[in-house]
Design a protein around this motif. Structure first.
Motif, PDB file in Angstrom:
ATOM      1  N   ILE A  71       0.839  -1.193   0.000  1.00  0.00           N
ATOM      2  CA  ILE A  71       0.000   0.000   0.000  1.00  0.00           C
ATOM      3  C   ILE A  71       0.879   1.249   0.000  1.00  0.00           C
ATOM      4  CG2 ILE A  71      -1.713   1.317   1.301  1.00  0.00           C
ATOM      5  CD1 ILE A  71      -2.710  -1.322   2.427  1.00  0.00           C
ATOM      6  N   ASN A  72       0.590   2.165  -0.919  1.00  0.00           N
ATOM      7  CA  ASN A  72       1.335   3.418  -1.004  1.00  0.00           C
ATOM      8  C   ASN A  72       0.359   4.597  -0.907  1.00  0.00           C
ATOM      9  OD1 ASN A  72       4.118   4.147  -1.188  1.00  0.00           O
ATOM     10  ND2 ASN A  72       3.715   5.092  -3.181  1.00  0.00           N
ATOM     11  N   ASP A  73       0.891   5.776  -0.551  1.00  0.00           N
ATOM     12  CA  ASP A  73       0.070   6.965  -0.393  1.00  0.00           C
ATOM     13  C   ASP A  73      -0.484   7.427  -1.737  1.00  0.00           C
ATOM     14  OD1 ASP A  73      -0.810   9.285   1.318  1.00  0.00           O
ATOM     15  OD2 ASP A  73       0.367  10.351  -0.182  1.00  0.00           O
ATOM     16  N   ARG A  74      -1.798   7.601  -1.805  1.00  0.00           N
ATOM     17  CA  ARG A  74      -2.440   7.913  -3.078  1.00  0.00           C
ATOM     18  C   ARG A  74      -2.026   9.276  -3.619  1.00  0.00           C
ATOM     19  NH1 ARG A  74      -7.900   7.235  -2.123  1.00  0.00           N
ATOM     20  NH2 ARG A  74      -7.976   5.246  -3.221  1.00  0.00           N
ATOM     21  N   ASP A  75      -2.182  10.333  -2.844  1.00  0.00           N
ATOM     22  CA  ASP A  75      -1.947  11.685  -3.347  1.00  0.00           C
ATOM     23  C   ASP A  75      -0.510  11.879  -3.817  1.00  0.00           C
ATOM     24  OD1 ASP A  75      -4.556  12.306  -2.828  1.00  0.00           O
ATOM     25  OD2 ASP A  75      -4.165  13.399  -0.970  1.00  0.00           O
ATOM     26  N   TRP A  89      10.239   5.579  -6.848  1.00  0.00           N
ATOM     27  CA  TRP A  89       9.939   4.855  -5.609  1.00  0.00           C
ATOM     28  C   TRP A  89       9.063   3.642  -5.896  1.00  0.00           C
ATOM     29  CZ3 TRP A  89      10.733   4.685  -0.307  1.00  0.00           C
ATOM     30  CH2 TRP A  89       9.751   4.041   0.456  1.00  0.00           C
ATOM     31  N   VAL A  90       7.979   3.844  -6.648  1.00  0.00           N
ATOM     32  CA  VAL A  90       7.056   2.743  -6.949  1.00  0.00           C
ATOM     33  C   VAL A  90       7.749   1.679  -7.789  1.00  0.00           C
ATOM     34  CG1 VAL A  90       4.916   2.111  -8.122  1.00  0.00           C
ATOM     35  CG2 VAL A  90       4.988   4.177  -6.712  1.00  0.00           C
ATOM     36  N   ASP A  91       8.545   2.090  -8.774  1.00  0.00           N
ATOM     37  CA  ASP A  91       9.271   1.121  -9.602  1.00  0.00           C
ATOM     38  C   ASP A  91      10.163   0.222  -8.740  1.00  0.00           C
ATOM     39  OD1 ASP A  91       8.117   2.222 -11.816  1.00  0.00           O
ATOM     40  OD2 ASP A  91       9.865   3.388 -12.422  1.00  0.00           O
ATOM     41  N   GLN A  92      10.875   0.846  -7.798  1.00  0.00           N
ATOM     42  CA  GLN A  92      11.766   0.078  -6.931  1.00  0.00           C
ATOM     43  C   GLN A  92      10.975  -0.829  -5.985  1.00  0.00           C
ATOM     44  OE1 GLN A  92      15.251  -0.019  -7.092  1.00  0.00           O
ATOM     45  NE2 GLN A  92      14.761   1.011  -9.011  1.00  0.00           N
ATOM     46  N   MET A  93       9.826  -0.341  -5.515  1.00  0.00           N
ATOM     47  CA  MET A  93       8.933  -1.190  -4.711  1.00  0.00           C
ATOM     48  C   MET A  93       8.589  -2.472  -5.469  1.00  0.00           C
ATOM     49  SD  MET A  93       6.065   1.429  -3.141  1.00  0.00           S
ATOM     50  CE  MET A  93       4.960   0.040  -2.799  1.00  0.00           C
ATOM     51  N   LEU A  94       8.152  -2.265  -6.700  1.00  0.00           N
ATOM     52  CA  LEU A  94       7.711  -3.402  -7.512  1.00  0.00           C
ATOM     53  C   LEU A  94       8.880  -4.319  -7.854  1.00  0.00           C
ATOM     54  CD1 LEU A  94       5.231  -1.569  -9.918  1.00  0.00           C
ATOM     55  CD2 LEU A  94       4.723  -2.759  -7.787  1.00  0.00           C
ATOM     56  N   LEU A  95      10.024  -3.730  -8.185  1.00  0.00           N
ATOM     57  CA  LEU A  95      11.205  -4.526  -8.515  1.00  0.00           C
ATOM     58  C   LEU A  95      11.557  -5.469  -7.369  1.00  0.00           C
ATOM     59  CD1 LEU A  95      13.755  -5.199 -10.179  1.00  0.00           C
ATOM     60  CD2 LEU A  95      14.864  -3.226  -9.091  1.00  0.00           C
ATOM     61  N   PHE A 110      -0.340  -4.076  -5.868  1.00  0.00           N
ATOM     62  CA  PHE A 110      -0.035  -2.704  -5.466  1.00  0.00           C
ATOM     63  C   PHE A 110      -1.318  -1.890  -5.444  1.00  0.00           C
ATOM     64  CE2 PHE A 110       1.144   1.639  -6.895  1.00  0.00           C
ATOM     65  CZ  PHE A 110       1.933   2.006  -5.817  1.00  0.00           C
ATOM     66  N   GLU A 111      -1.593  -1.218  -4.324  1.00  0.00           N
ATOM     67  CA  GLU A 111      -2.798  -0.414  -4.185  1.00  0.00           C
ATOM     68  C   GLU A 111      -2.463   0.963  -3.620  1.00  0.00           C
ATOM     69  OE1 GLU A 111      -6.106  -0.993  -4.777  1.00  0.00           O
ATOM     70  OE2 GLU A 111      -5.764  -2.962  -5.669  1.00  0.00           O
ATOM     71  N   LEU A 112      -3.259   1.965  -3.986  1.00  0.00           N
ATOM     72  CA  LEU A 112      -3.117   3.316  -3.451  1.00  0.00           C
ATOM     73  C   LEU A 112      -4.231   3.582  -2.445  1.00  0.00           C
ATOM     74  CD1 LEU A 112      -2.350   5.341  -6.717  1.00  0.00           C
ATOM     75  CD2 LEU A 112      -0.728   4.339  -5.091  1.00  0.00           C
ATOM     76  N   VAL A 113      -3.863   4.118  -1.295  1.00  0.00           N
ATOM     77  CA  VAL A 113      -4.838   4.424  -0.242  1.00  0.00           C
ATOM     78  C   VAL A 113      -4.545   5.816   0.290  1.00  0.00           C
ATOM     79  CG1 VAL A 113      -5.626   3.827   2.081  1.00  0.00           C
ATOM     80  CG2 VAL A 113      -5.195   2.012   0.417  1.00  0.00           C
ATOM     81  N   LEU A 138       3.187  -1.775   4.434  1.00  0.00           N
ATOM     82  CA  LEU A 138       2.772  -0.385   4.587  1.00  0.00           C
ATOM     83  C   LEU A 138       3.964   0.533   4.379  1.00  0.00           C
ATOM     84  CD1 LEU A 138       0.661  -0.741   7.866  1.00  0.00           C
ATOM     85  CD2 LEU A 138      -0.195  -0.751   5.508  1.00  0.00           C
ATOM     86  N   THR A 139       3.784   1.580   3.573  1.00  0.00           N
ATOM     87  CA  THR A 139       4.822   2.583   3.368  1.00  0.00           C
ATOM     88  C   THR A 139       4.439   3.849   4.129  1.00  0.00           C
ATOM     89  OG1 THR A 139       3.753   3.448   1.373  1.00  0.00           O
ATOM     90  CG2 THR A 139       5.332   1.652   1.089  1.00  0.00           C
ATOM     91  N   PRO A 140       5.409   4.752   4.386  1.00  0.00           N
ATOM     92  CA  PRO A 140       5.081   6.008   5.060  1.00  0.00           C
ATOM     93  C   PRO A 140       4.091   6.833   4.230  1.00  0.00           C
ATOM     94  CG  PRO A 140       7.453   5.653   4.981  1.00  0.00           C
ATOM     95  CD  PRO A 140       6.838   4.642   4.076  1.00  0.00           C
ATOM     96  N   PRO A 141       3.130   7.534   4.844  1.00  0.00           N
ATOM     97  CA  PRO A 141       2.869   7.598   6.286  1.00  0.00           C
ATOM     98  C   PRO A 141       1.927   6.518   6.801  1.00  0.00           C
ATOM     99  CG  PRO A 141       1.461   9.164   5.164  1.00  0.00           C
ATOM    100  CD  PRO A 141       2.292   8.505   4.086  1.00  0.00           C
ATOM    101  N   HIS A 142       1.498   5.597   5.922  1.00  0.00           N
ATOM    102  CA  HIS A 142       0.584   4.530   6.361  1.00  0.00           C
ATOM    103  C   HIS A 142       1.175   3.701   7.499  1.00  0.00           C
ATOM    104  CE1 HIS A 142      -1.829   5.536   2.975  1.00  0.00           C
ATOM    105  NE2 HIS A 142      -1.062   4.972   2.062  1.00  0.00           N
ATOM    106  N   SER A 143       2.508   3.538   7.465  1.00  0.00           N
ATOM    107  CA  SER A 143       3.152   2.638   8.420  1.00  0.00           C
ATOM    108  C   SER A 143       3.038   3.114   9.862  1.00  0.00           C
ATOM    109  CB  SER A 143       4.633   2.455   8.044  1.00  0.00           C
ATOM    110  OG  SER A 143       5.239   3.698   7.779  1.00  0.00           O
TER     111      SER A 143
END
Length: 353
Positions: A71-75, A89-95, A110-113, A138-143
């Motif tokens: 989960i990554n920050d949507r905005d 950042w997202v590319d490296q997450m997925l990699l 991968f979802e945006l929240v 969970l990624t910041p700030p979700h974490s």
């Protein structure tokens, strides 16, 4: 018109091997309670028919979904995509996450929240109900959002908290932001800089303050001044321009600036050139993240390489193998490294010595 080839399913494998669907499912899931001879028989049918196990087939056992949800920050994610400025950042997450998940027969979704939404629990709850993931990253700030972590605890779903080292449920994981900021500052000190500015990120993220701590620690160790040299940005280009202008307007401006991400460093580079300063002769610049933009500026940016892919790879591995009980101490630390390029040098020098 040519006939479309019928997809091979688990039913075809079961029929060819003369076994039940449950037996094929146990072989696909590599469960221990299958006799070697039976496993070989089913595997022979799989190879013969060219069957590729689907997530649906793997989920037939009922104990696991074989899905990891990130989960990554949507905005911020949408803003980065729309800016098209090389943020990866997202590319490296997925990699890191997808490749490690595939090693274990899993898939990473991968979802945006929107962590600021009043309905974040309902939004995330609906996603979890639909996917039934075996683990969540969970990624910041979700974490550090207690509503989100509380929901996962309530649903008994293992999760990893990237960018969080507070005690609590889930697996706490950090990229040693404090150590990386110290490393960056020490690099500039070794080059001979004594007034080193620091452009911090948004205080919504704990890692922003950890980076300040690392800068302060290195400056303290070297007996160097800090007053007025730390300015807060919010990771955006615009805030980087404002912060750089504030630092350069000091009676004794810094001879080097560390900025907490590549976008703010790019802004610092532009602001310095607009003021007629040469980088690195008049001002050294050092960045965090090491996204693609760091290699396409003039000069190329010296940067802290954030181990995003390695961190997500480790998070996936821990969730699959250990759930919420990793054997290693927490927080799990994945250290970054410093990539030296042309934007840093000794004061008054055109190139790093």
């Amino acid at each position: 018109m040519a006939r479309r080839r019928q997809a091979v399913t688990i039913k075809h494998v079961a029929a060819d091997a003369g076994v039940s669907l449950q037996t094929v499912s146990r072989v696909i899931n590599n469960e221990p309670n299958v006799r070697p001879a039976m496993k070989a028989k089913v595997q022979a049918s799989i190879d013969k028919l060219g069957y590729v196990p689907s997530i649906a087939a793997q989920r037939m056992s009922g104990s696991r979904s074989y899905l990891i949800l990130a989960i990554n920050d949507r905005d911020r994610t949408i803003a980065d995509w729309q800016a098209r400025q090389g943020t990866d950042w997202v590319d490296q997450m997925l990699l890191g996450g997808m490749l490690k998940a595939a090693e274990h027969g899993y898939r990473m979704i991968f979802e945006l929240v929107d962590t600021h939404s009043d309905h974040v629990e309902r939004e995330l709850g609906a996603t979890i109900a639909a996917l039934q993931p075996d683990g969540v990253i969970l990624t910041p700030p979700h974490s550090e959002n207690s509503l989100i972590t509380g929901l996962l605890v309530e649903r008994k779903i293992p999760f990893a908290r990237i960018g969080s080292k507070e005690p609590g449920p889930g697996i706490a994981m950090i990229m040693d932001d404090e150590g990386s900021a110290r490393l960056a500052t020490e690099h500039l000190i070794k080059l001979g800089h004594r007034r080193i500015g620091f452009i911090a990120g948004s205080d919504e993220y704990s890692l922003s303050n950890w980076r300040i701590d690392g800068w302060r620690a290195a400056m303290n160790d070297a007996g160097l001044p800090q007053d007025g040299l730390c300015v807060r940005g919010d990771f955006s280009y615009e805030s980087g321009v404002a912060a750089t202008e504030k630092l350069l307007a000091l009676d004794e401006p810094p001879t080097a600036i560390i900025a907490s991400n590549d976008q703010m460093t790019l802004a610092a580079l532009d602001a310095a050139k607009k003021k007629g300063l040469s980088v690195p002769r008049d001002l050294s610049l050092l960045s965090f993240d090491n996204t693609p933009v760091a290699r396409f500026t003039s000069p190329h940016l010296t940067a802290v390489d954030q181990p995003i892919a390695a961190t997500f790879s480790k998070a996936v591995e821990l969730l699959i193998l250990n759930g919420n009980a990793p054997e290693e101490p927490q927080p799990v630390v994945i250290a970054g490294s410093l990539i030296e390029r042309g934007s840093t040098a000794a004061p008054g020098s055109d190139a790093a010595g």
